[in-house]
Design a protein around this motif. Structure first.
Motif, PDB file in Angstrom:
ATOM      1  N   ASP A  37       0.734  -1.318  -0.138  1.00 40.28           N
ATOM      2  CA  ASP A  37       0.052  -0.121  -0.134  1.00 40.28           C
ATOM      3  C   ASP A  37       0.818   1.409  -0.059  1.00 40.28           C
ATOM      4  O   ASP A  37       0.556   2.203  -0.782  1.00 40.28           O
ATOM      5  N   LEU A  38       1.945   1.195   1.024  1.00 37.62           N
ATOM      6  CA  LEU A  38       2.672   2.268   0.568  1.00 37.62           C
ATOM      7  C   LEU A  38       3.451   2.634  -0.775  1.00 37.62           C
ATOM      8  O   LEU A  38       3.693   3.714  -1.028  1.00 37.62           O
ATOM      9  N   ALA A  39       3.801   1.472  -1.167  1.00 38.11           N
ATOM     10  CA  ALA A  39       4.585   1.556  -2.676  1.00 38.11           C
ATOM     11  C   ALA A  39       3.476   2.179  -3.461  1.00 38.11           C
ATOM     12  O   ALA A  39       3.689   2.722  -4.450  1.00 38.11           O
ATOM     13  N   LYS A  40       2.339   1.637  -3.416  1.00 36.92           N
ATOM     14  CA  LYS A  40       1.198   2.230  -4.318  1.00 36.92           C
ATOM     15  C   LYS A  40       0.953   3.558  -4.353  1.00 36.92           C
ATOM     16  O   LYS A  40       0.827   4.406  -5.222  1.00 36.92           O
ATOM     17  N   ALA A  43       3.828   5.620  -5.805  1.00 39.41           N
ATOM     18  CA  ALA A  43       3.705   5.672  -7.253  1.00 39.41           C
ATOM     19  C   ALA A  43       2.845   6.481  -7.838  1.00 39.41           C
ATOM     20  O   ALA A  43       2.771   6.946  -8.873  1.00 39.41           O
ATOM     21  N   HIS A  44       1.988   7.031  -6.949  1.00 43.93           N
ATOM     22  CA  HIS A  44       0.619   7.736  -7.416  1.00 43.93           C
ATOM     23  C   HIS A  44       1.067   9.164  -7.169  1.00 43.93           C
ATOM     24  O   HIS A  44       0.257  10.267  -7.626  1.00 43.93           O
ATOM     25  N   ILE A  45       2.039   9.639  -6.680  1.00 44.36           N
ATOM     26  CA  ILE A  45       2.209  10.956  -6.272  1.00 44.36           C
ATOM     27  C   ILE A  45       2.498  11.926  -7.363  1.00 44.36           C
ATOM     28  O   ILE A  45       1.897  13.112  -7.319  1.00 44.36           O
ATOM     29  N   PRO A  46       3.227  11.392  -8.378  1.00 37.71           N
ATOM     30  CA  PRO A  46       3.257  12.427  -9.611  1.00 37.71           C
ATOM     31  C   PRO A  46       1.971  12.525 -10.390  1.00 37.71           C
ATOM     32  O   PRO A  46       1.675  13.519 -11.014  1.00 37.71           O
TER      33      PRO A  46
END
Length: 50
Positions: A37-40, A43-46
């Motif tokens: 969940d942290l990686a997802k 990944a969606h920050i940009p």
């Protein structure tokens, strides 16, 4: 003892052990429970502004 020989012996023993332990720690950190969940989220920050 020459400097090269001393550095070579250090690299062959303790530095190799340290790098191996770091690699195992990094793998365990990446595959720990709950990291998906942290990686997802990261990944969606940009794409948050779009």
């Amino acid at each position: 003892m020459e400097t090269y020989t001393a550095m070579r012996e250090f690299a062959d023993s303790w530095a190799l052990l340290a790098m191996t332990l770091f690699f195992i720690g990094a793998v365990l950190f990446v595959f720990r429970p709950g990291s998906r969940d942290l990686a997802k989220d990261a990944a969606h920050i940009p794409l948050k502004d779009d």
